[in-house]
Design a protein around this motif. Structure first.
Motif, PDB file in Angstrom:
ATOM      1  N   THR A   1       0.815  -1.216   0.000  1.00 42.17           N
ATOM      2  CA  THR A   1       0.000   0.000   0.000  1.00 42.17           C
ATOM      3  C   THR A   1       0.849   1.266   0.000  1.00 42.17           C
ATOM      4  O   THR A   1       0.515   2.250  -0.658  1.00 42.17           O
ATOM      5  CB  THR A   1      -0.942  -0.003   1.214  1.00 42.17           C
ATOM      6  OG1 THR A   1      -1.677  -1.224   1.224  1.00 42.17           O
ATOM      7  CG2 THR A   1      -1.915   1.168   1.147  1.00 42.17           C
ATOM      8  N   LYS A   2       1.944   1.260   0.736  1.00 42.82           N
ATOM      9  CA  LYS A   2       2.816   2.433   0.804  1.00 42.82           C
ATOM     10  C   LYS A   2       3.321   2.822  -0.587  1.00 42.82           C
ATOM     11  O   LYS A   2       3.367   4.008  -0.947  1.00 42.82           O
ATOM     12  CB  LYS A   2       3.998   2.144   1.731  1.00 42.82           C
ATOM     13  CG  LYS A   2       5.027   3.272   1.832  1.00 42.82           C
ATOM     14  CD  LYS A   2       6.096   2.899   2.841  1.00 42.82           C
ATOM     15  CE  LYS A   2       7.171   3.963   2.928  1.00 42.82           C
ATOM     16  NZ  LYS A   2       8.021   3.988   1.715  1.00 42.82           N
ATOM     17  N   ILE A   3       3.679   1.841  -1.403  1.00 34.87           N
ATOM     18  CA  ILE A   3       4.174   2.108  -2.752  1.00 34.87           C
ATOM     19  C   ILE A   3       3.043   2.639  -3.637  1.00 34.87           C
ATOM     20  O   ILE A   3       3.253   3.529  -4.461  1.00 34.87           O
ATOM     21  CB  ILE A   3       4.796   0.831  -3.369  1.00 34.87           C
ATOM     22  CG1 ILE A   3       5.972   0.357  -2.515  1.00 34.87           C
ATOM     23  CG2 ILE A   3       5.241   1.087  -4.801  1.00 34.87           C
ATOM     24  CD1 ILE A   3       7.099   1.357  -2.402  1.00 34.87           C
ATOM     25  N   ILE A   4       1.837   2.094  -3.460  1.00 40.80           N
ATOM     26  CA  ILE A   4       0.690   2.586  -4.239  1.00 40.80           C
ATOM     27  C   ILE A   4       0.437   4.049  -3.918  1.00 40.80           C
ATOM     28  O   ILE A   4       0.171   4.864  -4.813  1.00 40.80           O
ATOM     29  CB  ILE A   4      -0.562   1.742  -3.944  1.00 40.80           C
ATOM     30  CG1 ILE A   4      -0.344   0.298  -4.393  1.00 40.80           C
ATOM     31  CG2 ILE A   4      -1.792   2.337  -4.622  1.00 40.80           C
ATOM     32  CD1 ILE A   4      -1.462  -0.639  -4.005  1.00 40.80           C
TER      33      ILE A   4
ATOM     34  N   LYS B   1      -8.262   0.522   0.942  1.00 43.68           N
ATOM     35  CA  LYS B   1      -7.178   0.611   1.918  1.00 43.68           C
ATOM     36  C   LYS B   1      -7.466   1.666   2.984  1.00 43.68           C
ATOM     37  O   LYS B   1      -6.562   2.367   3.451  1.00 43.68           O
ATOM     38  CB  LYS B   1      -5.848   0.938   1.203  1.00 43.68           C
ATOM     39  CG  LYS B   1      -5.471  -0.026   0.091  1.00 43.68           C
ATOM     40  CD  LYS B   1      -5.173  -1.424   0.631  1.00 43.68           C
ATOM     41  CE  LYS B   1      -4.791  -2.381  -0.499  1.00 43.68           C
ATOM     42  NZ  LYS B   1      -4.511  -3.733   0.020  1.00 43.68           N
ATOM     43  N   ALA B   2      -8.733   1.772   3.370  1.00 41.80           N
ATOM     44  CA  ALA B   2      -9.134   2.805   4.330  1.00 41.80           C
ATOM     45  C   ALA B   2      -8.408   2.650   5.660  1.00 41.80           C
ATOM     46  O   ALA B   2      -8.031   3.629   6.301  1.00 41.80           O
ATOM     47  CB  ALA B   2     -10.647   2.757   4.544  1.00 41.80           C
ATOM     48  N   SER B   3      -8.203   1.418   6.087  1.00 42.53           N
ATOM     49  CA  SER B   3      -7.523   1.192   7.360  1.00 42.53           C
ATOM     50  C   SER B   3      -6.092   1.715   7.327  1.00 42.53           C
ATOM     51  O   SER B   3      -5.619   2.329   8.272  1.00 42.53           O
ATOM     52  CB  SER B   3      -7.568  -0.292   7.663  1.00 42.53           C
ATOM     53  OG  SER B   3      -6.375  -0.827   8.029  1.00 42.53           O
ATOM     54  N   TRP B   4      -5.394   1.500   6.210  1.00 41.73           N
ATOM     55  CA  TRP B   4      -4.017   1.989   6.066  1.00 41.73           C
ATOM     56  C   TRP B   4      -4.011   3.514   6.058  1.00 41.73           C
ATOM     57  O   TRP B   4      -3.137   4.142   6.678  1.00 41.73           O
ATOM     58  CB  TRP B   4      -3.413   1.449   4.769  1.00 41.73           C
ATOM     59  CG  TRP B   4      -1.948   1.772   4.597  1.00 41.73           C
ATOM     60  CD1 TRP B   4      -0.891   1.026   5.015  1.00 41.73           C
ATOM     61  CD2 TRP B   4      -1.398   2.919   3.945  1.00 41.73           C
ATOM     62  NE1 TRP B   4       0.287   1.637   4.669  1.00 41.73           N
ATOM     63  CE2 TRP B   4       0.008   2.801   4.016  1.00 41.73           C
ATOM     64  CE3 TRP B   4      -1.943   4.031   3.313  1.00 41.73           C
ATOM     65  CZ2 TRP B   4       0.870   3.754   3.474  1.00 41.73           C
ATOM     66  CZ3 TRP B   4      -1.088   4.993   2.777  1.00 41.73           C
ATOM     67  CH2 TRP B   4       0.305   4.848   2.854  1.00 41.73           C
TER      68      TRP B   4
ATOM     69  N   VAL C   1      -8.462  -2.001  13.070  1.00 46.89           N
ATOM     70  CA  VAL C   1      -8.283  -3.204  13.875  1.00 46.89           C
ATOM     71  C   VAL C   1      -7.232  -3.010  14.947  1.00 46.89           C
ATOM     72  O   VAL C   1      -7.415  -3.358  16.091  1.00 46.89           O
ATOM     73  CB  VAL C   1      -7.909  -4.397  12.967  1.00 46.89           C
ATOM     74  CG1 VAL C   1      -7.450  -5.580  13.801  1.00 46.89           C
ATOM     75  CG2 VAL C   1      -9.108  -4.793  12.132  1.00 46.89           C
ATOM     76  N   ASN C   2      -6.067  -2.424  14.585  1.00 46.33           N
ATOM     77  CA  ASN C   2      -5.018  -2.339  15.583  1.00 46.33           C
ATOM     78  C   ASN C   2      -5.313  -1.310  16.655  1.00 46.33           C
ATOM     79  O   ASN C   2      -4.666  -1.276  17.675  1.00 46.33           O
ATOM     80  CB  ASN C   2      -3.653  -2.086  14.942  1.00 46.33           C
ATOM     81  CG  ASN C   2      -3.639  -0.860  14.071  1.00 46.33           C
ATOM     82  OD1 ASN C   2      -4.665  -0.378  13.634  1.00 46.33           O
ATOM     83  ND2 ASN C   2      -2.448  -0.355  13.802  1.00 46.33           N
ATOM     84  N   GLU C   3      -6.307  -0.411  16.469  1.00 46.54           N
ATOM     85  CA  GLU C   3      -6.763   0.462  17.542  1.00 46.54           C
ATOM     86  C   GLU C   3      -7.739  -0.312  18.427  1.00 46.54           C
ATOM     87  O   GLU C   3      -7.740  -0.192  19.635  1.00 46.54           O
ATOM     88  CB  GLU C   3      -7.495   1.680  16.971  1.00 46.54           C
ATOM     89  CG  GLU C   3      -6.586   2.770  16.452  1.00 46.54           C
ATOM     90  CD  GLU C   3      -7.377   3.955  15.969  1.00 46.54           C
ATOM     91  OE1 GLU C   3      -6.820   5.053  15.956  1.00 46.54           O
ATOM     92  OE2 GLU C   3      -8.545   3.796  15.585  1.00 46.54           O
ATOM     93  N   GLN C   4      -8.541  -1.123  17.787  1.00 48.95           N
ATOM     94  CA  GLN C   4      -9.644  -1.761  18.494  1.00 48.95           C
ATOM     95  C   GLN C   4      -9.190  -3.007  19.249  1.00 48.95           C
ATOM     96  O   GLN C   4      -9.583  -3.236  20.380  1.00 48.95           O
ATOM     97  CB  GLN C   4     -10.728  -2.129  17.484  1.00 48.95           C
ATOM     98  CG  GLN C   4     -11.922  -2.847  18.085  1.00 48.95           C
ATOM     99  CD  GLN C   4     -12.904  -3.250  17.020  1.00 48.95           C
ATOM    100  OE1 GLN C   4     -12.691  -2.981  15.848  1.00 48.95           O
ATOM    101  NE2 GLN C   4     -13.962  -3.889  17.413  1.00 48.95           N
TER     102      GLN C   4
ATOM    103  N   GLU D   1      -6.800  -5.093   6.676  1.00 46.63           N
ATOM    104  CA  GLU D   1      -6.455  -5.774   5.428  1.00 46.63           C
ATOM    105  C   GLU D   1      -6.012  -7.211   5.704  1.00 46.63           C
ATOM    106  O   GLU D   1      -6.354  -8.136   4.959  1.00 46.63           O
ATOM    107  CB  GLU D   1      -5.341  -5.004   4.713  1.00 46.63           C
ATOM    108  CG  GLU D   1      -5.762  -3.616   4.259  1.00 46.63           C
ATOM    109  CD  GLU D   1      -4.580  -2.816   3.756  1.00 46.63           C
ATOM    110  OE1 GLU D   1      -3.696  -3.410   3.114  1.00 46.63           O
ATOM    111  OE2 GLU D   1      -4.546  -1.608   4.001  1.00 46.63           O
ATOM    112  N   HIS D   2      -5.237  -7.394   6.768  1.00 41.31           N
ATOM    113  CA  HIS D   2      -4.817  -8.749   7.138  1.00 41.31           C
ATOM    114  C   HIS D   2      -6.012  -9.619   7.516  1.00 41.31           C
ATOM    115  O   HIS D   2      -6.083 -10.797   7.144  1.00 41.31           O
ATOM    116  CB  HIS D   2      -3.844  -8.682   8.325  1.00 41.31           C
ATOM    117  CG  HIS D   2      -2.543  -8.025   8.012  1.00 41.31           C
ATOM    118  ND1 HIS D   2      -1.896  -7.174   8.894  1.00 41.31           N
ATOM    119  CD2 HIS D   2      -1.757  -8.064   6.905  1.00 41.31           C
ATOM    120  CE1 HIS D   2      -0.778  -6.764   8.354  1.00 41.31           C
ATOM    121  NE2 HIS D   2      -0.662  -7.278   7.150  1.00 41.31           N
ATOM    122  N   VAL D   3      -6.959  -9.030   8.254  1.00 36.14           N
ATOM    123  CA  VAL D   3      -8.158  -9.785   8.660  1.00 36.14           C
ATOM    124  C   VAL D   3      -8.944 -10.224   7.431  1.00 36.14           C
ATOM    125  O   VAL D   3      -9.434 -11.359   7.355  1.00 36.14           O
ATOM    126  CB  VAL D   3      -9.047  -8.946   9.598  1.00 36.14           C
ATOM    127  CG1 VAL D   3     -10.345  -9.687   9.913  1.00 36.14           C
ATOM    128  CG2 VAL D   3      -8.308  -8.612  10.889  1.00 36.14           C
ATOM    129  N   ALA D   4      -9.068  -9.314   6.457  1.00 38.81           N
ATOM    130  CA  ALA D   4      -9.787  -9.662   5.220  1.00 38.81           C
ATOM    131  C   ALA D   4      -9.095 -10.801   4.493  1.00 38.81           C
ATOM    132  O   ALA D   4      -9.744 -11.725   3.974  1.00 38.81           O
ATOM    133  CB  ALA D   4      -9.882  -8.430   4.323  1.00 38.81           C
TER     134      ALA D   4
END
Length: 541
Positions: free
Chosen positions: A98-101, A128-131, A347-350, A358-361
């Protein structure tokens, strides 16, 4: 009737890209050891990008009739993608992190490929809303750094012109020094910004977040480096969810940071010091809703800086306190519309400090054996935290006590000294009742192990069980060694009898580079240690 042969055309241009015979442009990108030169053709560049049209007009030709364009701020990886887009109209982002995109979108915008930058922006918002939320402050800065630079230059020029026209005498300032141009300048600034703005989707995404949660930017450690145009765009919002006195405090903080030579102690400020701050903030001060600040805050927070407000405004504020029903000469802006929104949690806040949405998906799609990854809005599972090593400890006995009886779980671990996230899925229940000295293998055909893309790890790896009779190894025995969760080749274990040790000890975990029980290895080195690990129960939404 017409016959269209776009595939052939694209293929021909792809071959032209690799043709080194008749090029007349060299484009140098990146820097130092990563520097690389690409050959191209001016006729293609000019017709594909107005940016290159201007660059080529301003670049001299050498003795071989070749022009060289130097772009050290663009990485080799990104420019290779851009060049393929120029010649073939194809951009494949399937296996790109995602960073490269995001960086590709910024470069596409800089090179004036509006269609590509807008397409990438839309993709990031939709997929990529979470990112985007994770890196909110950094990206909000860069949007203005890259996207509104022309607007900022226009605003700075306008500031300079207005500074020459305005009276800056603090004793008898012009009554219009703060409020006479609020609406015209705001409209002009917005028009200038819109002309430069190609990240429509991203701007809407971030405007919504910054409106509801301005502290995400104001409390960012690099807040004072925010461009003036960015700060102004925030202050203009009528529904900015922040008390006005807090906005005032942040504006003062930003203004002082732009002038590091100002005395630290306000009591030591001279008339010239206040004049300097007022000049710095003259585009921001008119956007404060002064008449909606409490009396207490006016005396405690505004009064020390009354010299930057002008006589008329200060008199009007005092008049309103004494005679609230009498009209004032200063422009009274409406109060901001304050509500109580809730920030969409990632996710990592919650729940997780290791994996994101993205990992969960991705893991969810593997559980359901889907050929494509679930979109973030269509994930059928949620995670229920069972344990986190950094909170409850890393002893294997803790794992077996807390996870006993839980079925349908994933274990994820952050590997020390790398960007690796390793883990596995167990559809069976963890069972600490098997007090046996000898091996206890558990059979299932649905287990898998994985390595998730993260940081320098560009691609995730999925490895399903192939020896189903040995999918898992359960070892919990008070009289012998105790191992943590084991997924065939992936073992969060002790090499020797444990007792006084835990999973974070150096290189005690193991993941075979020559997979026996699972389809393929998920890492190249066998032994590793972990920084943290988490166990989640997979729950249907």
């Amino acid at each position: 009737m017409s016959f269209k042969f776009f595939d052939t055309l694209s293929q021909d241009f792809s071959e032209l890209l690799n043709d080194k015979k008749e090029y007349n442009v060299i484009i140098e990108v990146d820097k130092e050891e990563n520097k690389k030169s690409f050959t191209s053709h001016s006729v293609v560049l000019r017709y594909r990008s107005t940016y290159f049209t201007k660059e080529l007009e301003n670049t001299a030709t050498n003795e071989n009739h070749v022009k060289t364009i130097i772009k050290p701020n663009i990485s080799t990886q990104i420019f290779e993608i851009i060049l393929k887009y120029i010649y073939c109209g194809v951009v494949n982002i399937e296996n790109i992190e995602t960073k490269i995109i995001y960086e590709l979108m910024i470069v596409a915008n800089e090179l004036e490929f509006e269609e590509l930058s807008e397409k990438l922006g839309s993709y990031l918002v939709e997929s990529k809303a979470s990112w985007l939320r994770t890196y909110f402050s950094h990206i909000y800065h860069s949007i203005f750094d890259n996207n509104i630079i022309n607007s900022t230059e226009s605003v700075q020029k306008e500031v300079a012109e207005n500074s020459n026209k305005r009276q800056l005498d603090f004793d008898e300032p012009s009554t219009d020094c703060l409020h006479d141009t609020i609406t015209p300048q705001s409209k002009k600034r917005k028009m200038t910004t819109n002309r430069c703005n190609e990240f429509k989707g991203l701007n809407r995404f971030y405007n919504d977040i910054i409106t509801k949660h301005p502290n995400l930017i104001f409390e960012y450690e690099d807040f004072t480096s925010l461009q003036e145009a960015a700060l102004i765009s925030i202050l203009e919002k009528d529904n900015l969810q922040l008390e006005e006195i807090e906005i005032w405090d942040y504006v003062i903080k930003w203004g002082i940071a732009q002038n590091p030579t100002l005395p630290k102690n306000l009591e030591e400020w001279s008339k010239e010091n206040f004049k300097t701050l007022k000049t710095t903030l003259q585009q921001c001060l008119p956007l404060i809703r002064y008449f909606h600040i409490s009396e207490k805050d006016i005396w405690e927070k505004l009064k020390p800086y009354r010299k930057i407000l002008g006589t008329q405004l200060w008199d009007d504020l005092n008049q309103q306190l004494i005679f609230p029903n009498q009209p004032v000469k200063s422009l009274v802006l409406p109060a901001r519309i304050i509500s109580n929104p809730e920030l969409p949690q990632r996710v990592n806040e919650q729940i997780s400090t290791i994996i994101n949405e993205e990992h969960v998906a991705e893991i969810s799609s593997w559980i359901d054996r889907k050929s494509t990854i679930y979109s973030l809005t269509n994930v059928p599972y949620k995670l229920q935290l069972i344990l986190r090593g950094s909170k409850v400890g890393f002893k294997p006995k803790t794992f077996w006590n807390m996870c006993n009886g839980h079925a349908g779980t994933i274990v994820v671990a952050k590997v020390a000294e790398t960007d690796e996230i390793l883990g596995g899925y167990n559809p069976l229940a963890w069972d600490n009742s098997k007090h046996r000295i000898f091996n206890t293998y558990m059979e299932t055909n649905d287990s898998f192990i994985f390595s998730l893309k993260n940081g320098n790890i560009q691609n995730s790896i999925l490895s399903r069980v192939k020896a189903k009779s040995r999918a898992h190894y359960y070892n919990y025995n008070d009289h012998h060694e105790i191992w943590g969760p084991c997924f065939g080749d992936l073992k969060f274990l002790f090499k020797y009898r444990s007792r006084g040790y835990d999973l974070t000890n150096e290189k005690i975990c193991k993941c075979s580079s020559n997979s026996i029980y699972y389809e393929k290895p998920i890492r190249t080195r066998e032994h590793f240690s972990i920084l943290d690990y988490e166990v989640f129960k997979i729950v249907k939404k």
